[in-house]
Enzyme design. Sequence first.
Site, PDB file in Angstrom:
ATOM      1  N   SER A   1       0.793  -1.229   0.000  1.00 43.40           N
ATOM      2  CA  SER A   1       0.000   0.000   0.000  1.00 43.40           C
ATOM      3  C   SER A   1       0.823   1.276   0.000  1.00 43.40           C
ATOM      4  O   SER A   1       0.333   2.330  -0.412  1.00 43.40           O
ATOM      5  CB  SER A   1      -0.942   0.018   1.212  1.00 43.40           C
TER       6      SER A   1
ATOM      7  N   ASP B   1      -5.733   0.856  -4.261  1.00 46.67           N
ATOM      8  CA  ASP B   1      -4.286   0.780  -4.402  1.00 46.67           C
ATOM      9  C   ASP B   1      -3.854  -0.588  -4.905  1.00 46.67           C
ATOM     10  O   ASP B   1      -2.860  -0.728  -5.605  1.00 46.67           O
ATOM     11  CB  ASP B   1      -3.592   1.123  -3.088  1.00 46.67           C
TER      12      ASP B   1
ATOM     13  N   PHE C   1      -8.870   9.920  16.386  1.00 45.22           N
ATOM     14  CA  PHE C   1     -10.048   9.330  17.004  1.00 45.22           C
ATOM     15  C   PHE C   1      -9.845   7.939  17.597  1.00 45.22           C
ATOM     16  O   PHE C   1     -10.804   7.325  18.059  1.00 45.22           O
ATOM     17  CB  PHE C   1     -11.180   9.306  15.974  1.00 45.22           C
TER      18      PHE C   1
ATOM     19  N   GLU D   1      -9.207   8.039   2.463  1.00 46.36           N
ATOM     20  CA  GLU D   1      -8.950   6.600   2.390  1.00 46.36           C
ATOM     21  C   GLU D   1      -9.946   5.809   3.228  1.00 46.36           C
ATOM     22  O   GLU D   1     -10.129   6.072   4.420  1.00 46.36           O
ATOM     23  CB  GLU D   1      -7.542   6.273   2.887  1.00 46.36           C
TER      24      GLU D   1
END
Length: 528
Positions: A105, A371, A282, A325
């Site tokens: 990735s 990707d 988060f 993403e």
Amino acid sequence: MKLIVSTWTFLASCVLAYNEQKEYWLQDGIDGIQSIWQMKPNYKKADNLILMVGDGMGLSTITAGRIYQGQKKGKSGEENKLTFEQFPYLALSKTYNVDRQVPDSAATAVSMVTGIKVNYGTLGVSIDVPFEKDCKNFTDSTKLKTVLDYALEEGKSVGIVTTTRITHATPAAAYAHTPHRDWEGDFNIEAANCSHVKDIAYQLIMDNPNIQVIMGGGRRHFMNNTTPDPVSGYGQRSDGLDLIQAWKNDKSTRNVKHQYVYDRQQLKDVDVAQTDYLFGLFAPSHMSYEADRLPSSVEPTLTEMTEKAIQILKKNPKGYFLLIEGGRIDHSHHENGAKRALEEVVEFDNAVAKVNELTSPENTLTVVTADHSHVFAIAGYPTRGNNILGLVDSVSNSELPEDKMPYLTLGYLNGPYSERVNLTGVDTTTNNFRQPGCIQMSYETHGGEDVIIYGKGPMAHLLQGTKEQSYIGHVLMYSACIGVYKDNCDLIKRSWMVDPQTLLCSAIIPKPSMLILLTIFIVIFRTA
């Protein structure tokens, strides 16, 4: 139970047979042709660029996600269309890395945001730097510039939104430079000759102060190991730095309107009008899977983060670049978990729908892609509308496996779960169920086949055919006339394609000499 399933399958087939007579398919083809006839390429200069990456969202994942979303709506599923599948243009992307047939990735993301293919496992560096734990080849001259960098140079706003750690491979590709994608925090770097390489979290805060929107997980890489995390545990930095406070200090010193948030309610409460810089972390690590979300979840959805990001970035009259993403599609596939992966696809599609709602294809180029793929397959001959997470329901004697046991529609070539067991009576639709792989491995691997690029907006018609993955970066830059195309994006030629009459008038009226040249041209043409 079998009687109920059989009855449902029969009734569903009756409805489909009624609704999909030959006239239906004839009209579907006619409508498809007409929609293509009505397509008009947009040659305008893009103000805004949005790159949306479904990490690991290969073609089989899109197909299964389409069916899964449709079945969640109470339909058969196969006839469903994901939001991004309705984009007007698409192409195939060749995902290999410079040194690997099947990619990772990091290098794939770098390819998309720089327009240059690189080595497996590296971030923001040329092929002079291999994936390694020794930085002798890493120098400033090996660093690559990204679409994010070029957008900032043109005065645009920029942002990154992800459901992974914000320091993970895909988001880090937009801003980081390192020989090793795993060096997310300072405690990760344990290598020789690497004192001149900073960890990815450090680079995000200290080297990229002008990124206006940063949202995702990964708090642990920004907090000192003596600082309690607001949810659980402690930070993991060993250098004594508090990068969250460093971010706040920088924004206060520059007197810019900013806000740091760490839960869903705080994000909802952000006043867009009073916020130009937003930093949201988060979760200590990756954010939770969408399938595991509770009503009381303290983490925002990808859609909620996307909405807030666009609301802030679009305040800039010069436009913006935003990388979004859906990163956990990939993670669940690595665990042989189709259910969670498909739930992530559905939420990613929700985010695409929100982008559609908040932007216009007149001035915003939106590119949706993956990707890489996974070794994830849809097999057997299940009947139309059969639960995509269930067992193949129409198995004749000739289609039975040699062990005579039932089998799943979805499966993996390899992965951590490979045992062949009798699934009779097993609920294969739960979040924790794992589809078996053929080859036992610690985790399921990526697939090497091409993935799809979907596009809409200015110059999206450039997305046709089979292209190198690096081509995506070129389309983004060319569309907005930034980066390597700042002075070479054929803007005059494109202006003629948009409105030749206006261009002609604007060329003639302020420049009388052009009128003289045009008159000479007309005289020559008539006397020829």
